[in-house]
Design an enzyme around this catalytic site. Sequence first.
Site, PDB file in Angstrom:
ATOM      1  N   GLN A  91      69.391  34.886  89.944  1.00 23.32           N
ATOM      2  CA  GLN A  91      69.838  34.723  92.024  1.00 23.32           C
ATOM      3  C   GLN A  91      69.174  33.379  92.378  1.00 23.32           C
ATOM      4  O   GLN A  91      69.662  32.867  93.055  1.00 23.32           O
ATOM      5  CB  GLN A  91      69.674  35.953  91.786  1.00 23.32           C
ATOM      6  CG  GLN A  91      70.165  36.903  92.124  1.00 23.32           C
ATOM      7  CD  GLN A  91      69.886  38.626  92.982  1.00 23.32           C
ATOM      8  OE1 GLN A  91      68.428  38.213  93.517  1.00 23.32           O
ATOM      9  NE2 GLN A  91      70.299  39.407  92.512  1.00 23.32           N
ATOM     10  N   ASP A 120      68.033  44.454  84.000  1.00 21.77           N
ATOM     11  CA  ASP A 120      68.023  45.384  84.730  1.00 21.77           C
ATOM     12  C   ASP A 120      67.891  46.644  83.606  1.00 21.77           C
ATOM     13  O   ASP A 120      68.191  47.775  84.230  1.00 21.77           O
ATOM     14  CB  ASP A 120      69.989  45.041  85.297  1.00 21.77           C
ATOM     15  CG  ASP A 120      69.784  44.287  86.152  1.00 21.77           C
ATOM     16  OD1 ASP A 120      68.316  43.848  86.877  1.00 21.77           O
ATOM     17  OD2 ASP A 120      70.715  43.976  86.317  1.00 21.77           O
ATOM     18  N   LYS A 137      62.776  44.846  93.201  1.00 22.13           N
ATOM     19  CA  LYS A 137      64.214  45.502  92.614  1.00 22.13           C
ATOM     20  C   LYS A 137      64.083  46.266  93.774  1.00 22.13           C
ATOM     21  O   LYS A 137      64.506  46.339  95.347  1.00 22.13           O
ATOM     22  CB  LYS A 137      64.374  45.734  91.606  1.00 22.13           C
ATOM     23  CG  LYS A 137      64.115  44.863  90.246  1.00 22.13           C
ATOM     24  CD  LYS A 137      65.433  43.893  90.437  1.00 22.13           C
ATOM     25  CE  LYS A 137      65.173  42.783  88.933  1.00 22.13           C
ATOM     26  NZ  LYS A 137      65.411  41.593  89.729  1.00 22.13           N
ATOM     27  N   ARG A 139      60.748  49.455  91.215  1.00 19.95           N
ATOM     28  CA  ARG A 139      61.315  50.361  89.741  1.00 19.95           C
ATOM     29  C   ARG A 139      59.908  50.533  88.780  1.00 19.95           C
ATOM     30  O   ARG A 139      59.946  51.730  88.183  1.00 19.95           O
ATOM     31  CB  ARG A 139      61.919  49.245  88.977  1.00 19.95           C
ATOM     32  CG  ARG A 139      63.509  49.397  89.507  1.00 19.95           C
ATOM     33  CD  ARG A 139      64.749  49.547  88.988  1.00 19.95           C
ATOM     34  NE  ARG A 139      66.016  49.067  89.673  1.00 19.95           N
ATOM     35  CZ  ARG A 139      67.275  47.910  89.581  1.00 19.95           C
ATOM     36  NH1 ARG A 139      66.921  47.205  88.353  1.00 19.95           N
ATOM     37  NH2 ARG A 139      67.951  48.608  89.942  1.00 19.95           N
ATOM     38  N   ARG A 146      70.752  52.475  89.622  1.00 18.29           N
ATOM     39  CA  ARG A 146      70.178  52.147  88.697  1.00 18.29           C
ATOM     40  C   ARG A 146      68.925  53.290  87.807  1.00 18.29           C
ATOM     41  O   ARG A 146      68.582  53.899  86.628  1.00 18.29           O
ATOM     42  CB  ARG A 146      69.798  50.784  88.228  1.00 18.29           C
ATOM     43  CG  ARG A 146      71.082  49.769  87.635  1.00 18.29           C
ATOM     44  CD  ARG A 146      70.082  48.347  87.402  1.00 18.29           C
ATOM     45  NE  ARG A 146      70.912  47.154  87.072  1.00 18.29           N
ATOM     46  CZ  ARG A 146      72.109  46.624  87.429  1.00 18.29           C
ATOM     47  NH1 ARG A 146      73.270  47.935  86.578  1.00 18.29           N
ATOM     48  NH2 ARG A 146      72.456  45.932  87.849  1.00 18.29           N
TER      49      ARG A 146
END
Length: 453
Positions: free
Chosen positions: A168, A315, A342, A346, A390
């Site tokens: 990114q 991811d 994230k 996570r 996710r």
Amino acid sequence: MIKKLSIQPASGLQGDLSVPGDKSVSHRGLILGAISQGTTTLHHFLPAADCLSTLTALQKLGVPIKRVDTTVTISGRGLRGLTQPQQPLDMGNAGTATRLLTGLLAGQPFETTLVGDTSLSQRPMERVRQPLQAMGAQVQLTAGHLPMTITGRTLHGSCTEMQVASAQVKSALILAALQADQASTIIEKLPTRDHTERLLQQFGGQIETAPDQRTITVQPQPALVGQSLTIPGDFSSAAFFVTAATIIPNSHVRLTNVGLNPTRTGFLNILRRMGGQVTVDHEHRMGEPVGTLDVRFAQLHPVQVTATEIPAVIDELPLVALLAATANGISTISGAAELRVKETDRIATIVTELRKLGVQITSQPDGFVIDGRKSWRQPTEPLASHGDHRIGMMMAIAALRLAAPAELESAEAVNISYPTFFEDLARLSQGCEDDNCIDQRFGANWQFVGTKH
Ligand code: S3P
């Protein structure tokens, strides 16, 4: 909208599935189409909340864009054709859109404010502000976060050594470099997904990656030309079904039209090391490699994953943790501190959720240690997405492997990247061939989040 789902155990997943378009490529296709001359058509675009945030933001920047289902037509305005939006742009939950647009807007001759939801407003933005400032950009943050105000300036070509391995941030710098007064060089900490580089070349930009795979040179002020693109299926979405077929006995699934860009497929290397039964059939290229994955149930061995592997599996790390929770030994994942910033932290949310199943998992500052040898147990409280797409999809897959139904809270989070996730999952569940069957398998709380076919 789905709130809570009752997920039934599955006795095996069977069949073929073509997953929706790639999220990263959908964002980039919109942005590059917007700053090109002429019309860009995106086929197999991902109409999920994150990509729709980018689409709406670009419309508010004066770019005419039409969408019919998964086909998007963009009337490109060129690099200097964007206009100042009337109001702050709401980026929703979309980190990729926010970082990429920051780089683009840094060189535009007007001021823009970006805002986001609660999760996005807690994610670090200094990582993009600081290197852009070195190019002459003026970006004002709120204690390191959104709301962010970008005052467009003339940008200077520069050599940036990146402090985080982030596609990114890299892509923000590339978009800024396109508008600079001379060539720019970006040196990555570790190689990350290269969709921006590939797509930019397709649109006529001049960008080169050195043989070290880390040093990127961008030529400024290109005349980009609109393209017709077919976006590959999202590898990260396919990975949920690869995982489900691997951990549920009697499974055999074929995933077609999956993007297999090597900067994205670290998950397959890890799965193979664990003894996963997956074969890959590379079919054709459309600027990005694409192919079919054939996956069967397998008894897994533990695995060690370290820092250099992380960007290509970032991811899918929740799924690596889930695989490790079924392996016959102790797995370690390290060098993954990026997971803490994230959509949720996570590392924390994976540990919280897997512990509900009795999994022996401990968090480290930069990863986990997971002992997969203990049998799972039925949860005594609902499983939860924590608002993170996710994590929600990972726990839905995990629930299929339990002995009795389990509840999943805040399941609507899947809308961020995969609105038809539960329909696709239900279709692959054994014996489930029509929509009535989907209703039965997911219980009375089931409501469709995507288009009902
Ligand atoms: C993305 C880059 C990665 C990834 C995210 C999508 C992209 O984020 O986790 O889901 O499209 O560039 P970072 O750049 O923060 O690593």
